[in-house]
Design a protein around this motif. Structure first.
Motif, short mmCIF file in Angstrom:
data_model
loop_
_atom_site.label_atom_id
_atom_site.label_comp_id
_atom_site.label_asym_id
_atom_site.label_seq_id
_atom_site.Cartn_x
_atom_site.Cartn_y
_atom_site.Cartn_z
N LEU A 198 29.01 -12.74 6.81
CA LEU A 198 28.68 -13.25 5.48
C LEU A 198 27.97 -14.60 5.56
CD1 LEU A 198 31.92 -12.32 3.53
CD2 LEU A 198 29.66 -11.34 3.20
N THR A 199 28.42 -15.46 6.52
CA THR A 199 27.76 -16.75 6.71
C THR A 199 26.31 -16.54 7.14
OG1 THR A 199 29.86 -17.74 7.34
CG2 THR A 199 27.87 -18.96 7.90
N THR A 200 26.13 -15.60 8.09
CA THR A 200 24.76 -15.29 8.53
C THR A 200 23.92 -14.75 7.38
OG1 THR A 200 25.64 -14.78 10.72
CG2 THR A 200 23.41 -14.01 10.21
N ALA A 201 24.58 -13.84 6.61
CA ALA A 201 23.85 -13.28 5.46
C ALA A 201 23.52 -14.36 4.45
CB ALA A 201 24.69 -12.18 4.82
N LEU A 202 24.50 -15.31 4.26
CA LEU A 202 24.25 -16.40 3.32
C LEU A 202 23.11 -17.29 3.82
CD1 LEU A 202 25.20 -17.78 0.74
CD2 LEU A 202 26.79 -19.12 2.11
N GLN A 203 23.12 -17.57 5.12
CA GLN A 203 22.02 -18.36 5.68
C GLN A 203 20.69 -17.64 5.52
OE1 GLN A 203 23.21 -19.17 9.69
NE2 GLN A 203 24.74 -20.72 9.12
N GLU A 204 20.73 -16.30 5.81
CA GLU A 204 19.50 -15.53 5.64
C GLU A 204 19.04 -15.53 4.19
OE1 GLU A 204 20.35 -11.70 7.09
OE2 GLU A 204 20.31 -12.25 9.22
N SER A 205 20.04 -15.40 3.27
CA SER A 205 19.67 -15.44 1.85
C SER A 205 19.10 -16.80 1.47
CB SER A 205 20.88 -15.10 0.98
OG SER A 205 21.88 -16.09 1.13
N ALA A 206 19.72 -17.88 2.05
CA ALA A 206 19.19 -19.22 1.76
C ALA A 206 17.77 -19.35 2.30
CB ALA A 206 20.09 -20.29 2.38
N SER A 264 15.74 -16.86 2.84
CA SER A 264 14.87 -16.03 2.00
C SER A 264 14.61 -16.70 0.66
CB SER A 264 15.52 -14.66 1.78
OG SER A 264 16.74 -14.80 1.08
N ILE A 265 15.62 -17.42 0.14
CA ILE A 265 15.41 -18.14 -1.13
C ILE A 265 14.33 -19.21 -0.96
CG2 ILE A 265 16.50 -19.80 -2.70
CD1 ILE A 265 19.06 -18.12 -2.43
N GLU A 266 14.41 -19.95 0.17
CA GLU A 266 13.38 -20.95 0.42
C GLU A 266 12.01 -20.29 0.55
OE1 GLU A 266 13.56 -24.18 0.43
OE2 GLU A 266 15.71 -24.17 -0.02
N HIS A 267 12.01 -19.13 1.27
CA HIS A 267 10.74 -18.41 1.42
C HIS A 267 10.22 -17.97 0.06
CE1 HIS A 267 7.71 -15.76 3.08
NE2 HIS A 267 8.23 -14.73 2.42
N TRP A 268 11.13 -17.43 -0.79
CA TRP A 268 10.71 -16.99 -2.11
C TRP A 268 10.29 -18.17 -2.97
CZ3 TRP A 268 9.14 -12.40 -2.84
CH2 TRP A 268 9.72 -11.32 -2.17
N LYS A 269 10.98 -19.32 -2.76
CA LYS A 269 10.58 -20.52 -3.51
C LYS A 269 9.15 -20.91 -3.16
CE LYS A 269 15.04 -22.74 -4.43
NZ LYS A 269 15.91 -23.90 -4.13
N LYS A 270 8.86 -20.89 -1.83
CA LYS A 270 7.51 -21.22 -1.42
C LYS A 270 6.51 -20.22 -2.00
CE LYS A 270 8.88 -23.46 2.91
NZ LYS A 270 8.82 -23.40 4.38
#
Length: 361
Positions: free
Chosen positions: A204-212, A214-220
């Motif tokens: 879940l931590t890895t998934a959360l980091q990946e989601s974070a 991905s969120i940064e990527h989507w923000k960009k």
């Protein structure tokens, strides 16, 4: 990686669909969507561990892996949204349902599973207390039997009096061994579950980091799309201005076309008028001769008019003279009437005098 291996004894006992959210770890106030669309959310029951979990998977990503404990509480925050806190996962999960009825069913199932987890915990505590009581009783009985054998003295008496006690002790020891084996098995199960939870937390931590990430990527990407959108908007505005100018030019051209048609129509009318004037110009000499004859007639009429005016003036003079004579006659007539009235008055007085003289005689 699926949180429910194919060889697991966990079975789904309730399944629904909802939009999954997690609390923002930085602000602890805002909700962050964990799924782009509604996903399947299920209650799972593990018969070997006698535990319950809420699990939800979006594709190959685990977005909910929450073991239900008696201390958890599911709270309805609106007609279609509910949430619960998971201290092990150190987060708060939120579910958005399509209808209030589905939310009510999920909340009722949560309460039911919570009560079952509480009952399972109470049963496990009773087993642990029972095993500890058995161990304490066996510890107390062993020295008493030893004392009894030493007091009775002879080996025969020991054999006669110690046989049932030893059998009881053996049975108690067997029970303790079984309890210890069960507790060791439970400890192993708990260690396995703890390891599984640690692995789940790591995933879940890895998934959360990946989601974070991905969120940064989507923000960009969102920023880039926003800039591109702004550029497109500016281009659209420029094109709209150009279209407005083109429309204005079209309108001016249409006005010029209408004006040109009007001028052509006027030109045709003028040509018709010119043709008529040309035709009239051909009859101008005839008109001139007629005009000369009319002028002569006019001169003759003017001469006759002068003669008539002279006669009118003469008649006016005669009329004025007749009026003057009439005025003189009226004056003379008035004077004559006045004299006549005086004479009539005198005759009347004379008659009255005569009548008086006749009466006196």
């Amino acid at each position: 990686i699926s949180p429910v291996p194919p060889y697991s004894r966990e079975q789904p006992i309730f399944t629904t669909r909802a939009h999954v959210f997690q609390i923002d770890p930085s602000t602890k106030k805002n909700w962050v969507p964990a799924s782009k669309q509604a996903v399947t959310v299920s209650y799972f029951y593990d018969s070997t561990r006698n535990s319950y979990r809420i699990i939800s998977v979006d594709g190959a990503k685990v977005i909910i892996n929450s073991t239900i404990t008696p201390n958890m509480t599911f709270t309805k925050t609106s007609q279609k949204f509910g949430q619960w806190a998971d201290s092990r996962a150190n987060t708060v999960f939120g579910l958005g349902f399509p209808s209030e009825q589905q939310l009510t069913k999920f909340a009722e199932k949560f309460q039911e599973v919570k009560e079952a987890a509480k009952l399972a915990r109470d049963r496990s505590q009773e087993k642990i207390e029972t095993s500890s009581n058995h161990s304490q009783e066996s510890g107390r009985e062993t020295p008493s039997s030893t004392r009894a054998s030493s007091v009775n003295g002879t080996d025969d008496e020991k054999a006669s009096h110690g046989g049932p006690a030893e059998a009881h002790l053996k049975s108690e020891n067997d029970k303790l061994k079984i309890a210890l084996a069960q507790s060791s098995c439970n400890v192993k199960k708990w260690e396995t579950e703890l390891q599984t939870l640690r692995e789940s937390n790591a995933r879940l931590t890895t998934a959360l980091q990946e989601s974070a990430a991905s969120i940064e990527h989507w923000k960009k990407q969102f920023s880039a799309c926003k800039e591109e959108n702004d550029q497109l908007r500016s281009k659209i505005e420029e094109l709209e201005e150009q279209c407005n100018e083109i429309n204005k030019e079209k309108e001016r051209n249409a006005q010029l076309s209408r004006r040109l048609q009007e001028l052509e129509t006027e030109l045709q009318d003028k040509e018709l008028e010119l043709e008529e004037l040309r035709k009239q110009g051909e009859i101008i000499p005839q008109l001139m001769s007629e005009c000369e004859s009319v002028s002569q007639q006019l001169q003759a009429a003017e001469k006759k008019n002068k003669d008539l005016e002279e006669k009118v003036r003469t008649l006016r003079t005669e009329v004025e003279e007749s009026k003057h004579r009439q005025t003189s006659l009226k004056t003379e007539l008035k004077n004559f009437l006045d004299v006549l009235d005086g004479k009539i008055d005198e005759l009347h007085d004379f008659r009255q005098g005569l009548s008086k003289l006749g009466v006196d005689n």
